[in-house]
Structures are given as structure tokens and as C-alpha cells.
Design an enzyme around this catalytic site. Sequence first.
Site, short mmCIF file in Angstrom:
data_model
loop_
_atom_site.label_atom_id
_atom_site.label_comp_id
_atom_site.label_asym_id
_atom_site.label_seq_id
_atom_site.Cartn_x
_atom_site.Cartn_y
_atom_site.Cartn_z
N SER A 135 -81.58 54.84 41.88
CA SER A 135 -81.72 53.54 41.21
C SER A 135 -80.55 53.18 40.30
CB SER A 135 -83.02 53.49 40.40
OG SER A 135 -84.12 53.30 41.25
N SER A 182 -87.36 49.36 36.90
CA SER A 182 -86.59 49.88 38.03
C SER A 182 -87.18 49.33 39.34
CB SER A 182 -86.57 51.41 38.06
OG SER A 182 -85.54 51.89 38.89
N LYS A 196 -78.92 49.83 40.93
CA LYS A 196 -79.34 48.56 40.35
C LYS A 196 -78.36 48.04 39.30
CE LYS A 196 -84.27 49.25 41.24
NZ LYS A 196 -84.30 50.61 41.80
#
Length: 385
Positions: free
Chosen positions: A80, A140, A83
Amino acid sequence: MSRLHLALCGPRVARSLRRVLVICLLLWLACAIWLPGSIAAAPAIPAHGLMGVSSAILYDLDNEVILFEQNADERIPPASLTKVLSMFLALDHISAGHANFHSDVPVSRAAARSGGSRMGLRANERVRLEKLLLGMAVSSGNDASMAVAEYVGGSAQAFVNMMNVKARALGMRDSRFLNPHGLPAQGQHTTARDMLTLARAYLRAYPWALKFHNTHVLKHRGRVTRNKNPLLGQYPGADGLKTGWIKASGYNLIFTARQGPKRLLAVILGAPDVRVREAEACRLLDAGFQVCDNQAVSVAAALDRLPVQGYIKKAAPAAGRQYAQSQPASRKHLRQSRASKTAKSKMTSSKPGKSKGVSKTRARTAQQNPKATRHAAQKAQARSS
């Protein structure tokens, strides 16, 4: 059952078992091909490293110098941390005047169905771009990342192409992105050095973006999600940035903290668990600030004097608890509300005659009109969900 019948059934059962085994094997191979991150092991930790993680790097943002690195060019899935790049492109889109924080973003069915961590989007709803950015940073949310990608890029694939162009322009020479959220994808990888390059450019371009990353709690349509950054509320001056995990990457973290005039930025990739990730992050920042304060000649020397066992502790309190502690008025209101509900419940239960009468009335209604009773029950269940 006759012996003849058993003899005839035996081959049939064997053939059925063989078919089941073949199907299971094919499914396993499909998973191995399409979801390598779900079965691959976490990266190895260097035998002679000073930190118990696969890869790490520490940077002094004020003096623009790397203070420490360990295995910083090892290729590891970003998870993640991806991102951060997706948010960078979204903020570029806003900066260019193509959108604003109040722009309504449509949520496609594909975005709403994104797996893994989510902020709880529903297909065909429209959500402000600012809230989706919070969903990416706090929750997230893979659903939020996909919705933003489709909005900014026109399609997920076009957005991924933009991500790789941006990465090359920033000087991320050893990274490749295949989706906007970081879910497992064969060939998707980065390094601690490249993630540092990304985070440094991101904070230089949009220093105020830390407001997204140090928000503790996000609520959307009744669903509450909490920031998983273990340093928020735990380490003095920590105010960002992003966590990440898939099985193939281990536990990743981009983190930053300011103490006085000094700000440090660091990346950890491939920690074996959340406790080690938190402990090593705090330890690395402590060592870095010791160097900044001239209390140690180098981060490596400081790390030698800071054994990780002293940092390993019980899991940090939930972000929601930290948030509640910083909101005493809200906590007091919650206690009063609960006390009021309890008092009302006791008053109702202390009137047996009335309750008995109500129960009898409901029973007669159920006998006379069972269809209406079922309809009322369904409505009550829908409200509670």
C-alpha cells in the site's frame, strides 16, 4: 451390498477422486500465476544488518543527506505504499486545475468491489475527492484508490501508465507499478531508495498533504476505519506517512517526524511483523535525532547503543482510542448517552404490566396477520443493518 456392486462403484469413486485432485491442482497453479504475492514468502532479513528488517533508509530533509541505509536497493513489492504515488498524481491533477477537493467522483462497480483494505464505498455513489484521498491515507482503501485512478486517469490502466511515467520523472529507477493500490501483482516492485525518492518529492511539492496522513479516524456511511501508522500518537513529532503489507513484502512503512527544527524521513521494507516494524521505526528515528543533536557520530553507532529489545512492547493502543483521548468532550457525551439509554431500559423493564400487555397485543397481531408481522420484522432488520 453385493461384491459386484462394490467392484463397479470402486472405479467410479477413483475417477471422481482423480477429477477432484486435478481441479484442486489447477486452482493452486492459477493462484500461483495470478496472485504470486499471496503465496510468496516475505523478503529475507540480512544476516549482518543492524536492523531486523529487510531494507531501510533514513534521510535528513533539512541537510538533504542520507544518514543511514541497509539493503536499500533490494526489490520488494510496495504493497500500500503505492498509494502515496497515486495520491501524488491526484494532487497534481488538482494543482493543474482539472479538479478540486470538492469534485464529486463517481464510484464504479469495479472500484466498489476492490478487495483487501477498504473505506467502504458502494457502486454508483458519488464521493468528494478530498474524502477519497482521506480514504487512501487513513483507511488504506483499495476501493478509494481505484475510484481516484479511474477519475484522474480515465481508466485504471491509463492511470497506471501515468504512475510509471511519474516514477521515472522522479528518478525512481528500480520501481514498476501495475495497479493503483498495491495489491499483489506479478512484477510489481520497488526499493527503499525509490520510496524515499517518492516521499521526499511528495512532501516538497505538497507539505500540507500530511493532514491526510496524520488523521486518525475516518467514517463513511457508518463504517469507521482507523489509521494503521503505529507511530501516530506514539512517537514524538511523528505525523505521517503510510503503511503497507502483503505477504510477499512483509510489513512496510514510510514515516516522518519533526523534533524542533529537524525533520527526518525514513522507509522500512520487509519487517517480519507489526511489532518489529514499530520498534525498528522508533529506534531508527531515535538514532537519527541523536546524530542531528551531535550525540552520536553516526546512525550506525547510535543503533549499536539502542538494542531493539528495549523497543519491543505490547501493540500500541488503537488509533481510535488515541483519538478519543484527544477528544474529552466527545468521550463525555458518549458516556452520558450510554447512561441515558441504560436508565430508559431499566424504566421500561420495571413496568411488567405494560410489557405484558404489549406482548399479548403483539402475539394477537402475529396470529391474526402473520404476513404483516414478517414485513415489520424485515423492516426492523433493514434499519439495524
